[in-house]
Write a protein that holds these residues in place. Structure first.
Motif, PDB file in Angstrom:
ATOM      1  N   PHE A 108      38.759  38.915  46.953  1.00  0.00           N
ATOM      2  CA  PHE A 108      39.953  39.135  47.766  1.00  0.00           C
ATOM      3  C   PHE A 108      41.120  38.335  47.178  1.00  0.00           C
ATOM      4  N   GLN A 131      45.484  38.046  48.052  1.00  0.00           N
ATOM      5  CA  GLN A 131      46.569  38.576  48.893  1.00  0.00           C
ATOM      6  C   GLN A 131      47.371  39.614  48.115  1.00  0.00           C
ATOM      7  N   TYR A 171      52.007  30.445  51.946  1.00  0.00           N
ATOM      8  CA  TYR A 171      51.215  29.267  51.595  1.00  0.00           C
ATOM      9  C   TYR A 171      52.066  27.997  51.625  1.00  0.00           C
ATOM     10  N   TYR A 203      36.874  30.537  54.830  1.00  0.00           N
ATOM     11  CA  TYR A 203      37.215  31.921  54.459  1.00  0.00           C
ATOM     12  C   TYR A 203      38.204  31.858  53.288  1.00  0.00           C
ATOM     13  N   SER A 204      37.755  31.204  52.231  1.00  0.00           N
ATOM     14  CA  SER A 204      38.717  30.755  51.230  1.00  0.00           C
ATOM     15  C   SER A 204      38.974  31.737  50.097  1.00  0.00           C
ATOM     16  N   GLY A 205      38.272  32.881  50.062  1.00  0.00           N
ATOM     17  CA  GLY A 205      38.514  33.820  48.958  1.00  0.00           C
ATOM     18  C   GLY A 205      38.257  33.130  47.632  1.00  0.00           C
ATOM     19  N   THR A 210      42.293  29.951  46.939  1.00  0.00           N
ATOM     20  CA  THR A 210      43.750  29.805  46.880  1.00  0.00           C
ATOM     21  C   THR A 210      44.310  28.649  47.712  1.00  0.00           C
ATOM     22  N   ILE A 211      44.078  28.688  49.021  1.00  0.00           N
ATOM     23  CA  ILE A 211      44.710  27.691  49.896  1.00  0.00           C
ATOM     24  C   ILE A 211      44.194  26.287  49.553  1.00  0.00           C
ATOM     25  N   GLU A 270      33.209  30.281  51.334  1.00  0.00           N
ATOM     26  CA  GLU A 270      33.522  31.716  51.213  1.00  0.00           C
ATOM     27  C   GLU A 270      32.189  32.445  51.076  1.00  0.00           C
ATOM     28  N   ILE A 271      32.129  33.665  51.624  1.00  0.00           N
ATOM     29  CA  ILE A 271      30.841  34.385  51.650  1.00  0.00           C
ATOM     30  C   ILE A 271      30.587  35.259  50.421  1.00  0.00           C
ATOM     31  N   VAL A 272      31.646  35.707  49.740  1.00  0.00           N
ATOM     32  CA  VAL A 272      31.460  36.601  48.582  1.00  0.00           C
ATOM     33  C   VAL A 272      31.213  35.774  47.311  1.00  0.00           C
ATOM     34  N   ASP A 301      28.743  30.551  51.459  1.00  0.00           N
ATOM     35  CA  ASP A 301      27.994  30.537  52.728  1.00  0.00           C
ATOM     36  C   ASP A 301      28.823  31.261  53.781  1.00  0.00           C
ATOM     37  N   ASP A 302      28.147  31.546  54.893  1.00  0.00           N
ATOM     38  CA  ASP A 302      28.867  32.061  56.052  1.00  0.00           C
ATOM     39  C   ASP A 302      29.659  30.889  56.642  1.00  0.00           C
ATOM     40  N   ALA A 303      30.940  31.109  56.889  1.00  0.00           N
ATOM     41  CA  ALA A 303      31.803  30.006  57.331  1.00  0.00           C
ATOM     42  C   ALA A 303      31.264  29.351  58.611  1.00  0.00           C
ATOM     43  N   ASP A 355      41.290  31.151  57.477  1.00  0.00           N
ATOM     44  CA  ASP A 355      41.971  32.407  57.138  1.00  0.00           C
ATOM     45  C   ASP A 355      40.961  33.544  57.189  1.00  0.00           C
ATOM     46  N   PRO A 366      38.880  37.151  58.057  1.00  0.00           N
ATOM     47  CA  PRO A 366      39.263  38.566  57.979  1.00  0.00           C
ATOM     48  C   PRO A 366      39.708  39.074  59.352  1.00  0.00           C
TER      49      PRO A 366
END
Ligand code: SAH
Length: 452
Positions: free
Chosen positions: A283, A285, A295, A314-316, A319-320, A335-337, A361-363, A383, A385
């Motif tokens: 992901f 933006q 940001y 949920y950090s992708g 980025t943040i 982040e999960i992916v 991991d799952d947040a 952040d 989804p």
């Protein structure tokens, strides 16, 4: 599509805009949702269909026109379903977005919060750095690409799009031409035949780098190497080509398996001075200009002084967290992916950022573990989804008690729901909408919260 409906014309007035940006038209005791109709407009609407108990219709005649109505740049903005607001002047789009955020807080959180005016773009067109289009073929053998008509498999052909990065269109045109001349068939969802399902293009804002992903229904197909060669010849600006294989019958665009056909397999872009590697599946933006603004605002809202432990959920691709790292003692991201986590770790190395840890991991599970271990977190960025966070996450956040929480959200309804939960222990300091998606009804919001 909803059930068909006896055609009926109703006379009335548009009294509101729905959250999906449709005009709420009232007349003759009926309420009808109408695309491209704006508050204060009067006229006649033809009922087209009923879905989930709600009526939808089209404008037949306008007797009174809103002063905010403008000529749309795109002729098919309503047919394609992407841009419900091309006919609404930009200041009115921004006003809609702030008012909808406030409304969700009132309705769902029972909170009266002050919502700042939505921050918009100077030029609200051609901003999207990622486009993904399904391909089809007409009776005369011409290949086209476009968007799916809402909740159908029907592709509305799109020849020109006013919100995508201008560098994407010549590549799509080259794809159409080459698929036809090289007899590489677009995939047919109903017959389940053909090869090319989607073409996805990611463009870098700061670097001359472009990724093309050919999403195919099959693993190998004749002419693949020649196709890549011909595509690069037509569009030498492409820096990497990837094949993604998605054999499943699903609305999810990307499949598991992926193969780099040309180049590095990723592109790089930068945000707030940090370089990011972006893969096909990660992901990122989609509006680079507004993302930097958002940001920067989120960083200010975090009040970092260089001593804090920062948690970015949920950090992708990080980025943040990576932008926060220079002003923090330690950053932990989750982040999960998997591919996004790999990108994030590489991104930290690439920028020589050493106070950054990233976990796949799952947040919520991760937060619960952190809370159970009694870890300290000073600032939490979250952040999630569209569906928002969940009670496990929020409960763990209340247990961890960070001094500040900065919630970045792309859905005001789940945002309001989650903030209502956090409000047990946190004060809402500011609510700032950003127009990440001009011409559409979507709105991104940053909420700054501080421990009471
Ligand atoms: N903060 C990032 C990404 C935001 S999008 C940025 O601004 O670029 C939301 C991210 O949450 C996506 O990367 C998605 O893969 C991830 N995600 C979705 N569900 C998750 C979950 N249950 N746990 C952790 N991450 C999740």
């Amino acid at each position: 599509m909803g059930s068909s409906f006896p055609k009926k014309i109703i006379s009335g007035t548009c009294v509101d805009l729905s959250f999906e940006g449709k005009g709420v038209f009232k007349g003759e005791g009926q309420a009808i949702f109408v695309d491209g109709m704006f508050i204060g407009e009067e006229g006649e609407v033809e009922i087209a269909y009923k879905r989930n108990g709600a009526l939808f219709g089209n404008i037949k005649k306008l007797r009174k026109i809103s002063p905010d109505r403008i000529q749309p740049r795109c002729k098919i903005c309503h047919a394609c379903g992407g841009c419900c607001f091309q006919q609404l002047a930009y200041p009115a789009q921004l006003a809609f977005k702030s008012s909808k955020v406030a409304e969700q807080f009132r309705r769902l959180a029972k909170m009266k919060v002050e919502v700042a005016p939505c921050i918009g773009m100077d030029d609200p067109y051609y901003y999207r750095n990622k486009i993904q289009m399904p391909f089809g073929k007409d009776d005369r053998g011409n290949v086209y690409c476009g968007f799916y008509k809402a909740s159908t498999h029907v592709i509305v052909p799109v020849e020109e799009c006013f919100i995508e990065d201008k560098r994407s269109r010549p590549i799509l045109d080259a794809c159409k031409k080459l698929f036809k001349s090289m007899r590489i068939e677009p995939y047919n969802e109903d017959a389940r035949t053909g090869i090319i399902r989607h073409v996805l293009i990611k463009t870098s804002y700061y670097k001359p780098e472009i990724m093309v992903v050919l999403v195919t229904a099959v693993d190998s197909f004749p002419g693949r190497n020649n196709l890549v060669k011909a595509l690069l010849k037509e569009c030498p600006e492409i820096t990497t080509v990837i094949q993604n294989i998605n054999p499943r019958s699903t609305s999810v665009i990307l499949g598991e398996k992926e193969r780099v056909l040309y180049g590095k397999g990723f592109i790089e872009d930068s945000l707030c001075g940090v370089l990011f590697q972006i893969s096909a599946k990660s992901f990122y933006q989609t509006n680079p200009v507004m993302t930097e603004k958002l940001y920067s605002y989120a960083m200010q809202a975090a009040h970092l002084r260089g001593q804090e432990v920062v948690f970015d959920a949920y950090s992708g691709i990080g980025t943040i967290g990576l932008i926060a790292a220079k002003d923090a003692k330690q950053v932990i991201s989750v982040e999960i992916v998997k591919q996004a986590v790999q990108d994030g770790i590489r991104n930290a190395k690439r920028n020589r950022i050493n106070n950054f840890l990233m976990y796949c991991d799952d947040a919520s599970s991760f937060m619960v573990k952190m809370a159970e271990k009694g870890e300290t977190v000073d600032v939490l960025f979250m952040d999630p989804p569209r569906k928002g966070s969940d009670e496990r996450f929020l409960k763990a956040a209340l247990k961890l008690r960070p001094k500040r929480i900065v919630y970045v959200s792309c859905d005001p309804s789940t945002l309001a729901r989650d903030v209502a939960y956090l409000a047990k222990a946190y004060k809402v300091e500011s609510v700032q909408p950003f127009d990440m998606f001009p011409q559409t009804f979507h709105v991104e919001t940053v909420v700054a919260l501080s421990l009471k």
